[in-house]
Scaffold this motif. Structure first.
Motif, PDB file in Angstrom:
ATOM      1  N   MET B   1       0.724  -1.305   0.044  1.00  0.00           N
ATOM      2  CA  MET B   1       0.182   0.073   0.123  1.00  0.00           C
ATOM      3  C   MET B   1       0.970   1.329  -0.040  1.00  0.00           C
ATOM      4  O   MET B   1       0.647   2.195  -0.409  1.00  0.00           O
ATOM      5  CB  MET B   1      -0.879  -0.015   1.334  1.00  0.00           C
ATOM      6  CG  MET B   1      -1.157   1.228   1.951  1.00  0.00           C
ATOM      7  SD  MET B   1      -2.539   0.759   3.430  1.00  0.00           S
ATOM      8  CE  MET B   1      -2.304   1.961   4.141  1.00  0.00           C
ATOM      9  N   VAL B   2       2.067   1.093   0.476  1.00  0.00           N
ATOM     10  CA  VAL B   2       2.796   2.263   0.433  1.00  0.00           C
ATOM     11  C   VAL B   2       3.681   2.399  -0.699  1.00  0.00           C
ATOM     12  O   VAL B   2       4.519   1.512  -0.996  1.00  0.00           O
ATOM     13  CB  VAL B   2       3.923   2.495   1.797  1.00  0.00           C
ATOM     14  CG1 VAL B   2       4.596   3.579   1.901  1.00  0.00           C
ATOM     15  CG2 VAL B   2       2.851   2.395   2.999  1.00  0.00           C
ATOM     16  N   ARG B   3       3.888   3.534  -1.440  1.00  0.00           N
ATOM     17  CA  ARG B   3       4.902   3.475  -2.608  1.00  0.00           C
ATOM     18  C   ARG B   3       5.169   5.268  -2.586  1.00  0.00           C
ATOM     19  O   ARG B   3       4.468   5.963  -2.344  1.00  0.00           O
ATOM     20  CB  ARG B   3       3.853   3.282  -3.831  1.00  0.00           C
ATOM     21  CG  ARG B   3       4.697   3.149  -5.053  1.00  0.00           C
ATOM     22  CD  ARG B   3       3.887   3.355  -6.180  1.00  0.00           C
ATOM     23  NE  ARG B   3       3.117   2.268  -6.544  1.00  0.00           N
ATOM     24  CZ  ARG B   3       2.226   2.208  -7.204  1.00  0.00           C
ATOM     25  NH1 ARG B   3       1.809   3.234  -8.060  1.00  0.00           N
ATOM     26  NH2 ARG B   3       1.287   1.133  -7.437  1.00  0.00           N
ATOM     27  N   LYS B   5       5.936   8.452  -3.872  1.00  0.00           N
ATOM     28  CA  LYS B   5       5.350   9.191  -5.089  1.00  0.00           C
ATOM     29  C   LYS B   5       6.516  10.325  -5.569  1.00  0.00           C
ATOM     30  O   LYS B   5       7.651  10.796  -4.873  1.00  0.00           O
ATOM     31  CB  LYS B   5       4.190  10.314  -4.456  1.00  0.00           C
ATOM     32  CG  LYS B   5       2.831   9.375  -4.284  1.00  0.00           C
ATOM     33  CD  LYS B   5       2.139   9.236  -5.696  1.00  0.00           C
ATOM     34  CE  LYS B   5       1.702   8.010  -6.134  1.00  0.00           C
ATOM     35  NZ  LYS B   5       0.281   7.857  -5.525  1.00  0.00           N
ATOM     36  N   GLN B   9       6.074  16.230  -8.377  1.00  0.00           N
ATOM     37  CA  GLN B   9       4.442  16.102  -8.883  1.00  0.00           C
ATOM     38  C   GLN B   9       3.769  17.469  -8.051  1.00  0.00           C
ATOM     39  O   GLN B   9       4.007  17.682  -6.822  1.00  0.00           O
ATOM     40  CB  GLN B   9       3.644  15.032  -8.551  1.00  0.00           C
ATOM     41  CG  GLN B   9       2.503  14.975  -9.179  1.00  0.00           C
ATOM     42  CD  GLN B   9       1.585  13.916  -8.215  1.00  0.00           C
ATOM     43  OE1 GLN B   9       2.228  12.907  -7.544  1.00  0.00           O
ATOM     44  NE2 GLN B   9       0.452  14.066  -8.426  1.00  0.00           N
ATOM     45  N   PRO B  11       1.466  19.161  -6.356  1.00  0.00           N
ATOM     46  CA  PRO B  11       0.346  18.653  -5.397  1.00  0.00           C
ATOM     47  C   PRO B  11      -1.000  19.053  -5.726  1.00  0.00           C
ATOM     48  O   PRO B  11      -1.989  18.509  -4.899  1.00  0.00           O
ATOM     49  CB  PRO B  11       0.806  19.123  -4.074  1.00  0.00           C
ATOM     50  CG  PRO B  11       2.162  19.813  -4.239  1.00  0.00           C
ATOM     51  CD  PRO B  11       2.485  20.157  -5.584  1.00  0.00           C
ATOM     52  N   ARG B  12      -1.102  19.945  -6.660  1.00  0.00           N
ATOM     53  CA  ARG B  12      -2.475  20.266  -6.636  1.00  0.00           C
ATOM     54  C   ARG B  12      -3.234  19.719  -7.853  1.00  0.00           C
ATOM     55  O   ARG B  12      -4.348  19.874  -8.128  1.00  0.00           O
ATOM     56  CB  ARG B  12      -2.683  21.910  -7.051  1.00  0.00           C
ATOM     57  CG  ARG B  12      -2.450  22.459  -5.640  1.00  0.00           C
ATOM     58  CD  ARG B  12      -2.974  24.213  -5.630  1.00  0.00           C
ATOM     59  NE  ARG B  12      -1.706  24.806  -6.079  1.00  0.00           N
ATOM     60  CZ  ARG B  12      -1.752  26.206  -6.044  1.00  0.00           C
ATOM     61  NH1 ARG B  12      -2.835  26.801  -5.666  1.00  0.00           N
ATOM     62  NH2 ARG B  12      -0.856  26.658  -6.539  1.00  0.00           N
ATOM     63  N   ASP B  14      -4.308  16.633  -8.843  1.00  0.00           N
ATOM     64  CA  ASP B  14      -5.339  15.766  -8.486  1.00  0.00           C
ATOM     65  C   ASP B  14      -6.703  16.717  -8.125  1.00  0.00           C
ATOM     66  O   ASP B  14      -7.584  16.248  -8.648  1.00  0.00           O
ATOM     67  CB  ASP B  14      -5.130  14.890  -7.589  1.00  0.00           C
ATOM     68  CG  ASP B  14      -4.247  13.831  -7.927  1.00  0.00           C
ATOM     69  OD1 ASP B  14      -4.044  13.558  -9.202  1.00  0.00           O
ATOM     70  OD2 ASP B  14      -3.374  13.185  -6.891  1.00  0.00           O
ATOM     71  N   ARG B  82      -8.654   9.287 -15.760  1.00  0.00           N
ATOM     72  CA  ARG B  82      -7.799   8.436 -14.655  1.00  0.00           C
ATOM     73  C   ARG B  82      -8.527   7.361 -13.851  1.00  0.00           C
ATOM     74  O   ARG B  82      -8.145   6.751 -13.344  1.00  0.00           O
ATOM     75  CB  ARG B  82      -7.054   9.494 -13.930  1.00  0.00           C
ATOM     76  CG  ARG B  82      -8.128  10.208 -13.116  1.00  0.00           C
ATOM     77  CD  ARG B  82      -7.843  11.744 -12.468  1.00  0.00           C
ATOM     78  NE  ARG B  82      -8.923  12.186 -12.146  1.00  0.00           N
ATOM     79  CZ  ARG B  82      -9.274  12.456 -11.047  1.00  0.00           C
ATOM     80  NH1 ARG B  82      -8.512  12.361  -9.781  1.00  0.00           N
ATOM     81  NH2 ARG B  82     -10.322  13.211 -10.915  1.00  0.00           N
ATOM     82  N   GLU B  90      -8.734  -4.923 -13.410  1.00  0.00           N
ATOM     83  CA  GLU B  90      -9.203  -3.757 -12.726  1.00  0.00           C
ATOM     84  C   GLU B  90     -10.842  -4.055 -12.945  1.00  0.00           C
ATOM     85  O   GLU B  90     -11.723  -3.612 -11.979  1.00  0.00           O
ATOM     86  CB  GLU B  90      -8.590  -2.626 -13.085  1.00  0.00           C
ATOM     87  CG  GLU B  90      -7.178  -2.443 -12.314  1.00  0.00           C
ATOM     88  CD  GLU B  90      -6.761  -1.079 -12.391  1.00  0.00           C
ATOM     89  OE1 GLU B  90      -5.548  -1.157 -12.218  1.00  0.00           O
ATOM     90  OE2 GLU B  90      -7.472  -0.191 -12.638  1.00  0.00           O
TER      91      GLU B  90
END
Ligand code: SF4
Ligand code: SF4
Lengths: 254, 212
Positions: B1-3, B5, B9, B11-12, B14, B82, B90
């Motif tokens: 679950m932890v990756r 980032k 990138q 941060p805004r 998304d 996305r 999936e």
């Protein structure tokens, strides 16, 4: 005489050297006030002592008995057999690490969640047991408590299609947990710091509003309101954010 | 679950994507409504329809409109893409989750992907056939509906209205504080209304096509 109940239970115990998962059917007679916890305990006592399942409190407070009851994430202790059809299927909660049969490890997931989101009170004030606790107005306390009622059973995680396809997504339990700190006046994190944790596809902007979480939360948490609240607040924070001074990913814990 | 980032990138991003998906969706639904009210003028006769279409064209409102809608649609696709499950596994897990819980809202979203892609293809065909038959006139449209395209338009109408209904419902669920039941009813009623308007328009065009 009670109904005859048929339970189809998922069986797989990797640590006992089982190589294949499968289903096993048990039959038992329903007794008044029987819940899935009682049914499973009777099966373990009368039919098969090797059956694995988790229970601690039996009163919907510990969150360990989450499982799929006829496909829906439910608490075993809170689900009465009288509300179930004569034939019921039990599966372990998906997404979490399977320990065996109906027993899964939700603890690791929730611990990682807390660690990576900083889900604790961030304050610069040192704890002193000699002085009285700070007062908080009742309304705020109740709001915080509403989020704190979460027992980390994992039902909302198992019920969220988004977590199924994006395992870094912190899910409703994660967002609800952080909402609690957004509400808490004692938490000294800035909006930008909260945004760093929540303002992404793995946080609030990953939620698609499917409400699998809310419709399956055994504690009836107002998850939709919490998600909407965090979404609005983080959008405002993101729009207001200058971006530079907090742009580094080092969260200041002070 | 932890990756980890990527550190660089924005941060805004998304948040902007979320807002773009929301705004473009609302605008597209608004366009569908306006479109419906324009087309339905054919009920009052071919000349009403033609006057309106000529008026819109004279001031380049149609051309600008089509271009704008195209851009908004691109923004919409770009920001919601996305969310489309990638790959067979999936998709299968989304349908599985919806199926195991028999959960309406999750099913609704799973179908959003299907209807969204259907709209992409069908709307492109629709715009294409309209453009090659320029300008828009009642008789041309009527002939098209009467000759080969009736089923096509019924399908496009249904998927478009389904997609917009579920989309609007979900946006309100995500942002607002209206009870889900009342919200579902309100959106359902609005969709039923706009469906009726569109069906009326199709029916009028079909009849017009029969006469000519
Ligand atoms: S929010 Fe509800 S379903 Fe999710 S972990 Fe907490 S109590 Fe369980
Ligand atoms: S609303 Fe849907 S996407 Fe969001 S956390 Fe709940 S189940 Fe997951």
């Amino acid at each position: 005489m009670g109904r005859k109940l048929t339970l189809d239970i998922f069986r797989y115990n990797p640590s006992a050297g089982w190589t294949k998962p499968g289903m096993q059917t048990f039959e038992l007679e329903e007794t008044p006030g029987m819940n899935v916890f009682i049914a499973l305990t009777r099966i373990r006592e009368e039919h098969d002592p090797s059956l694995l399942f988790d229970f601690v409190c039996r009163t919907a407070l510990c969150g360990s008995c989450g499982m799929l009851i006829n496909g829906k994430p439910r608490l075993g202790c809170k689900t009465f057999t009288r509300d179930l059809p004569a034939r019921t299927t039990l599966f372990p909660l998906p997404l979490f690490k399977l320990i065996g049969d109906l027993s899964v490890d939700t603890g690791t997931w929730f611990r990682l969640l807390a660690l990576r989101t900083g889900a604790w009170l961030h304050t610069s004030r040192a704890f002193a047991h000699s002085i009285l606790e700070e007062r908080m107005d009742n309304e705020t306390a109740l709001k915080i408590f509403e989020a704190d009622r979460c027992i980390e059973c994992g039902c909302c995680i198992a019920a969220c299609a988004k977590v199924h396809v994006q395992d870094e997504f912190i899910g409703a339990a994660g967002i609800n947990r952080l909402a609690r700190f957004l509400l808490d006046p004692r938490d000294e994190r800035s909006e930008a710091q909260h945004y760093e944790v929540l303002g992404s596809e793995d946080g609030i902007f990953g939620c698609m509003g499917l409400m699998g979480c809310m419709d399956n939360c055994p504690k009836d948490l107002p998850l939709r309101d919490q998600l909407a609240y965090v979404r609005r607040r983080m959008t405002a924070a993101g729009l207001a954010w200058g971006g530079k001074e907090d742009g580094s990913r080092n969260r200041k814990t002070k | 679950m932890v990756r980890a980032k990527a550190l660089d990138q924005n941060p805004r991003t998304d948040m902007y994507l979320e807002l773009t998906g929301f705004t473009s969706g609302i605008l597209l639904v608004g366009f569908l409504w306006v479109h419906a009210f324009f087309v339905v003028t054919v009920i009052f006769g071919a000349s009403t329809f033609n006057t309106l279409s000529r008026f819109l064209e004279q001031y380049y409102l149609t051309q600008v409109g089509i271009a704008l809608v195209f851009l908004i649609a691109v923004a919409h696709i770009g920001s919601v893409a996305r969310r489309i499950p990638t790959g067979f596994r999936e998709h299968r897990s989304v349908w599985r989750v919806a199926g195991m819980m028999r959960h309406t809202d999750t099913y609704g979203w799973a179908l959003q992907v299907v209807t969204g892609l259907a709209i992409l293809v069908l709307a492109a065909i629709h715009i294409w056939v309209v453009l090659i038959d320029w300008p828009i006139e009642a008789v041309k449209s009527a002939r098209r509906v009467q000759a080969d395209y009736l089923l096509f338009y019924i399908i496009l109408l249904l998927v478009a209205e389904y997609h917009s209904g579920v989309g609007i419902y979900r946006q309100f669920v995500k942002w607002a504080k209206i009870r889900r039941r009342s919200l579902g009813l309100a959106v359902g009623a609005a969709i039923a209304f706009i469906l009726a308007v569109n069906v009326g328009a199709l029916w009028a065009l079909f009849r017009l096509g029969c006469i000519r």
